[in-house]
Design an enzyme around this catalytic site. Structure first.
Site, PDB file in Angstrom:
ATOM      1  N   GLU A   1       0.879  -1.070  -0.159  1.00  0.00           N
ATOM      2  CA  GLU A   1       0.076   0.233  -0.183  1.00  0.00           C
ATOM      3  C   GLU A   1       0.961   1.389   0.093  1.00  0.00           C
ATOM      4  O   GLU A   1       1.955   1.276   0.756  1.00  0.00           O
ATOM      5  CB  GLU A   1      -0.957  -0.143   1.325  1.00  0.00           C
ATOM      6  CG  GLU A   1      -2.101   0.973   1.377  1.00  0.00           C
ATOM      7  CD  GLU A   1      -2.838   0.604   2.678  1.00  0.00           C
ATOM      8  OE1 GLU A   1      -3.438  -0.454   2.781  1.00  0.00           O
ATOM      9  OE2 GLU A   1      -2.791   1.653   3.394  1.00  0.00           O
TER      10      GLU A   1
ATOM     11  N   ASP B   1       0.094   5.550   0.692  1.00  0.00           N
ATOM     12  CA  ASP B   1      -0.815   6.192   1.199  1.00  0.00           C
ATOM     13  C   ASP B   1      -0.622   7.851   1.190  1.00  0.00           C
ATOM     14  O   ASP B   1       0.324   8.105   1.584  1.00  0.00           O
ATOM     15  CB  ASP B   1      -1.395   5.949   2.540  1.00  0.00           C
ATOM     16  CG  ASP B   1      -1.572   4.422   2.875  1.00  0.00           C
ATOM     17  OD1 ASP B   1      -2.068   3.913   2.003  1.00  0.00           O
ATOM     18  OD2 ASP B   1      -1.281   4.058   3.984  1.00  0.00           O
TER      19      ASP B   1
ATOM     20  N   GLU C   1      -2.764  10.398   2.890  1.00  0.00           N
ATOM     21  CA  GLU C   1      -3.934  11.037   3.880  1.00  0.00           C
ATOM     22  C   GLU C   1      -3.841  12.456   4.338  1.00  0.00           C
ATOM     23  O   GLU C   1      -3.052  12.655   4.932  1.00  0.00           O
ATOM     24  CB  GLU C   1      -3.765   9.787   5.080  1.00  0.00           C
ATOM     25  CG  GLU C   1      -4.162   8.457   4.722  1.00  0.00           C
ATOM     26  CD  GLU C   1      -3.934   7.621   6.045  1.00  0.00           C
ATOM     27  OE1 GLU C   1      -5.020   6.894   6.504  1.00  0.00           O
ATOM     28  OE2 GLU C   1      -2.790   7.539   6.991  1.00  0.00           O
TER      29      GLU C   1
END
Ligand SMILES: *[C@@H]1O[C@H](CO)[C@@H](O)[C@H](O)[C@H]1NC(C)=O
Ligand SMILES: *[C@@H]1O[C@H](CO)[C@@H](O)[C@H](O)[C@H]1NC(C)=O
Ligand SMILES: *[C@@H]1O[C@H](CO)[C@@H](O)[C@H](O)[C@H]1NC(C)=O
Ligand SMILES: *[C@@H]1O[C@H](CO)[C@@H](O)[C@H](O)[C@H]1NC(C)=O
Length: 299
Positions: free
Chosen positions: A114, A116, A118
């Protein structure tokens, strides 16, 4: 930085999702395309919390006290350049997280990879924080946090990920804010390089950890919270079974040419400036959390 709750992306990755049949018109494994929503994305959950502008070019995700919402690409990619313009929730957005990420799995796969972005909301007038993270085989804990040099709720800005065998670079507009290096050793425990990934975007309530470590709660009187998206662009190797359709070390794609293996001088200058001025947390400097720093921290 006391509280580190595992990223809720675990849950998001596990959100039920239906992938409709892939369009066979798409090029086999090397594509450069701007995306129209209905052709290239699926809603992961809460279809009624998703809207588009009349011309279809801007997409809105809504969060209220019943649910958030998220979408994902139908295709998976291995290596490339992935970018999206986002305008984040304005006003009182404390507790609200908007995410834009890549993930190898749709289910809560314990072995997922993953990457990311955010965006952690805040009380009116208080600054947003960008948190980035990298997972390999289900192991994350590689957070960095940055503040921004502009108000991300006032306008659209471009957030991009460059991913090749040499490094993963997180960009805000043209500025590299994070470089995550590969030392080339195979196999390794820290660099996602094998699994193709979907792109996802979502909005959800994370007031148990997001803003001032969970002290600031979401004020539902300000709902619905709306994040906006435009101009998704994927310039990457489109995965097609069977492996290894994207064995992209041959270097015939721009994202895997020499110039894309390291930052250009001007980018390096910007990156240094960010490092000196905007980093508010770096797991590689957190020896309280990691008495023995992860091996990638020395690269
Ligand atoms: C897919 O990618 C491989 C390696 O990059 C390349 O050799 C092959 O020609 C590509 N196939 C198609 C159909 O584009
Ligand atoms: C959610 O918000 C609506 C509209 O503000 C309100 O009527 C409802 O009571 C709220 N529900 C919960 C469970 O808080
Ligand atoms: C929110 O604002 C406070 C006060 O300026 C700041 O300490 C914090 O880092 C900001 N961001 C988050 C995500 O808490
Ligand atoms: C893949 O796409 C790039 C442009 O994004 C192009 O320059 C390159 O020639 C393509 N390679 C193949 C094998 O089609």
């Amino acid at each position: 930085m006391g509280m580190w709750v595992p990223s809720l992306l675990v849950l998001l990755c596990s959100a039920a999702s239906l992938i409709s049949a892939m369009s066979s018109a798409a090029p086999a494994n090397n594509t450069s395309s701007s995306f129209s929503f209905k052709d290239n994305f699926d809603i992961m959950w809460a279809e009624d919390h998703f809207k588009t502008s009349p011309d279809g070019q801007t997409w809105y995700l809504y969060l209220d006290n019943t649910t958030g919402c998220g979408f994902q690409t139908r295709q998976r990619y291995r290596f490339g350049w992935f970018s999206m313009k986002l305008k984040l929730v304005g006003g009182d957005s404390a507790g609200v997280v908007t995410a834009y990420y890549m993930c190898s799995d749709l289910g809560a796969a314990p072995e997922r990879d993953e990457l990311d972005f955010e965006f952690l909301g805040n009380r009116t007038g208080q600054p947003y924080t960008i948190q980035t993270n990298v997972y390999k085989n289900g192991v994350g804990g590689r957070e960095m946090r940055h503040t921004l040099w502009f108000d991300p709720t006032a306008d659209f800005h471009t957030y991009s990920i460059l991913w090749n065998n040499h490094h993963i670079v997180f960009f805000v507009d043209k500025v590299p804010i994070r470089v995550y290096k590969n030392n080339g050793r195979k196999p390794n425990d820290y660099f996602p390089d094998e699994k193709p990934m979907y792109m996802f975007s979502s909005i959800w309530n994370a007031d148990d950890w997001a803003t001032r470590g969970g002290l600031e709660k979401t004020d539902w009187k300000s709902a619905p919270f709306v994040s906006s998206y435009r101009d998704f662009h994927a310039d990457g190797c489109q995965w097609k079974d069977p492996y290894p359709a994207c064995a992209s070390t041959t270097g015939d794609s721009w994202w895997d040419q020499n110039e894309a293996w390291s930052l250009a001088d001007a980018q390096q200058e910007d990156f240094s400036w960010v490092g000196e001025n905007l980093v508010i947390y770096d797991y590689c400097k957190d020896s309280e959390r990691y008495p023995k720093l992860p091996e990638e921290c020395s690269l």
